[in-house]
Design an enzyme around this catalytic site. Structure first.
Site, PDB file in Angstrom:
ATOM      1  N   SER A  10      14.872 -27.213 -34.268  1.00  0.00           N
ATOM      2  CA  SER A  10      15.114 -28.407 -33.395  1.00  0.00           C
ATOM      3  C   SER A  10      13.856 -29.834 -34.197  1.00  0.00           C
ATOM      4  CB  SER A  10      13.497 -28.531 -32.160  1.00  0.00           C
ATOM      5  OG  SER A  10      13.099 -29.967 -31.212  1.00  0.00           O
ATOM      6  N   HIS A  35      19.130 -28.102 -32.999  1.00  0.00           N
ATOM      7  CA  HIS A  35      18.419 -28.984 -31.620  1.00  0.00           C
ATOM      8  C   HIS A  35      18.568 -29.608 -30.828  1.00  0.00           C
ATOM      9  CE1 HIS A  35      17.178 -27.803 -27.500  1.00  0.00           C
ATOM     10  NE2 HIS A  35      16.560 -28.348 -27.967  1.00  0.00           N
ATOM     11  N   ASP A  37      16.604 -32.603 -28.847  1.00  0.00           N
ATOM     12  CA  ASP A  37      15.615 -33.417 -27.906  1.00  0.00           C
ATOM     13  C   ASP A  37      16.192 -35.508 -27.034  1.00  0.00           C
ATOM     14  OD1 ASP A  37      14.555 -30.450 -27.267  1.00  0.00           O
ATOM     15  OD2 ASP A  37      13.497 -31.167 -29.198  1.00  0.00           O
ATOM     16  N   MET A  39      14.923 -37.679 -24.131  1.00  0.00           N
ATOM     17  CA  MET A  39      14.353 -37.188 -23.375  1.00  0.00           C
ATOM     18  C   MET A  39      13.876 -39.027 -23.095  1.00  0.00           C
ATOM     19  SD  MET A  39      10.617 -35.642 -24.857  1.00  0.00           S
ATOM     20  CE  MET A  39      11.233 -33.679 -25.943  1.00  0.00           C
ATOM     21  N   HIS A  68      19.672 -30.992 -25.829  1.00  0.00           N
ATOM     22  CA  HIS A  68      19.180 -30.579 -24.495  1.00  0.00           C
ATOM     23  C   HIS A  68      18.470 -31.870 -23.792  1.00  0.00           C
ATOM     24  CE1 HIS A  68      14.770 -28.224 -22.811  1.00  0.00           C
ATOM     25  NE2 HIS A  68      15.905 -28.740 -22.409  1.00  0.00           N
ATOM     26  N   MET A  70      16.364 -33.388 -21.166  1.00  0.00           N
ATOM     27  CA  MET A  70      15.713 -33.821 -20.810  1.00  0.00           C
ATOM     28  C   MET A  70      15.800 -35.169 -20.458  1.00  0.00           C
ATOM     29  SD  MET A  70      12.718 -32.124 -22.716  1.00  0.00           S
ATOM     30  CE  MET A  70      14.306 -32.225 -24.591  1.00  0.00           C
ATOM     31  N   MET A 139      13.031 -22.573 -20.168  1.00  0.00           N
ATOM     32  CA  MET A 139      12.121 -23.576 -21.055  1.00  0.00           C
ATOM     33  C   MET A 139      10.241 -22.778 -21.194  1.00  0.00           C
ATOM     34  SD  MET A 139      13.113 -25.966 -22.074  1.00  0.00           S
ATOM     35  CE  MET A 139      11.729 -26.565 -23.274  1.00  0.00           C
ATOM     36  N   ASP A 185      12.989 -21.976 -25.625  1.00  0.00           N
ATOM     37  CA  ASP A 185      13.031 -23.470 -26.264  1.00  0.00           C
ATOM     38  C   ASP A 185      10.895 -23.875 -25.694  1.00  0.00           C
ATOM     39  OD1 ASP A 185      12.227 -25.406 -27.107  1.00  0.00           O
ATOM     40  OD2 ASP A 185      13.990 -26.531 -25.559  1.00  0.00           O
TER      41      ASP A 185
HETATM   42  C1  DX5 Z   1       9.885 -29.480 -25.559  1.00  0.00           C
HETATM   43  C2  DX5 Z   1      11.247 -29.930 -26.146  1.00  0.00           C
HETATM   44  C3  DX5 Z   1      11.525 -28.164 -27.624  1.00  0.00           C
HETATM   45  C4  DX5 Z   1      10.201 -28.805 -28.798  1.00  0.00           C
HETATM   46  C5  DX5 Z   1       9.878 -27.491 -29.472  1.00  0.00           C
HETATM   47  O1  DX5 Z   1      10.458 -30.397 -24.482  1.00  0.00           O
HETATM   48  O2  DX5 Z   1      12.247 -29.240 -25.517  1.00  0.00           O
HETATM   49  O3  DX5 Z   1      12.780 -27.645 -28.317  1.00  0.00           O
HETATM   50  O4  DX5 Z   1      10.848 -29.905 -29.287  1.00  0.00           O
HETATM   51  O5  DX5 Z   1       9.004 -27.309 -30.440  1.00  0.00           O
HETATM   52  P1  DX5 Z   1       7.937 -26.219 -30.440  1.00  0.00           P
HETATM   53  O6  DX5 Z   1       8.484 -25.471 -31.297  1.00  0.00           O
HETATM   54  O7  DX5 Z   1       7.271 -26.806 -31.187  1.00  0.00           O
HETATM   55  O8  DX5 Z   1       7.032 -25.757 -28.749  1.00  0.00           O
HETATM   56 ZN    ZN Z   2      14.871 -28.610 -26.668  1.00  0.00          ZN
END
Ligand code: DX5
Ligand code: ZN
Length: 228
Positions: A10, A35, A37, A39, A68, A70, A139, A185
């Site tokens: 990620s 990956h 993320d 947000m 992903h 969010m 998650m 994740d």
């Molecule tokens: C969390 C994200 C993850 C995050 C994981 O909100 O969706 O993808 O980057 O980070 P680690 O591997 O550090 O827990």
């Molecule tokens: Zn993620």
């Protein structure tokens, strides 16, 4: 390795001043997917990346982009992310009141349709769309940041999803090649990955364990890659 798994670094923990180089290091070290993320500051308490960054990543890597989402109301942005080069689009059940329509739409865009749920959401919330999902993401942290606290109930939740996916495949009598990816994740490291894999997961996201590994990205990936 007898039972290989997918590793998806990620980029949330990457050094954004050197994003292209860090992505190249992931690719060279044998990462399978990248990956990303996304947000929005509403569904989760952080704001990160949009289609522009996905498009920039697409230009520097051949790795499939595992996006992903969010974000609230993801439906209106799915096309933009697909056009930007997303290969997998994963939406949260908590943000999608019309999940069947949303997953079908993702497929119509030519992407892998993923569904995910927060650690506090009962697994039953995705039961009625499991047959439509190409990827189920469990998650294992409350989302919003990398380096979050791993929720230990995730082992049992992965096992439950695995059981439900296997039962679904048996019911459809197409036991070969039809099961969805079961991805995890949050808080994935050498120790949790091994247990999550034993519980039935076959794809793993890792930010901290890859990008913040004291010996560098290649070592971080090698360690997670070699677990059987
Ligand atoms: C969390 C994200 C993850 C995050 C994981 O909100 O969706 O993808 O980057 O980070 P680690 O591997 O550090 O827990
Ligand atoms: Zn993620």
């Amino acid at each position: 390795m007898s039972n290989p798994h997918i590793l998806a670094p990620s980029i949330l923990s990457a050094d954004f001043t050197r994003l292209g180089e860090e992505i190249a290091a992931c690719e060279a070290a044998g990462a399978d997917w990248l990956h990303i993320d996304v947000m929005d500051g509403h569904f989760v308490p952080n704001i990160t990346m949009g289609p522009f960054i996905v498009e920039a990543c697409k230009r520097v890597t051949k790795l499939p982009l595992d996006v992903h989402l969010m974000i609230e109301k993801p439906e209106g942005l799915l096309e933009a992310f697909a056009k930007a080069g997303a290969n997998h689009l994963t939406v949260h059940v908590e943000t999608c009141p019309h999940l069947h329509r949303t997953l079908e739409f993702i497929k119509s865009l030519g992407c892998t349709a993923g569904v995910t749920l927060n650690p506090g959401t009962p697994i039953g919330a995705i039961k009625s769309v499991l047959h439509l999902a190409d990827l189920v993401l469990v998650m294992s942290v409350d989302p919003g940041f990398s380096g979050g606290k791993f929720v230990p109930e995730s082992f049992a939740r992965v096992a439950e999803v695995r059981k439900r996916l296997d039962a679904l495949v048996r019911k459809r009598l197409d036991a070969l090649g039809s099961s969805a990816w079961l991805e995890v994740d949050g808080g994935v490291n050498a120790e949790t990955l091994q247990k999550l894999k034993a519980a039935g997961a076959n794809a793993f996201v890792a930010a901290t364990a890859v990008f913040k590994h004291p010996q560098g990205i290649a070592t971080g990936i090698k360690i997670l890659r070699e677990i059987d």
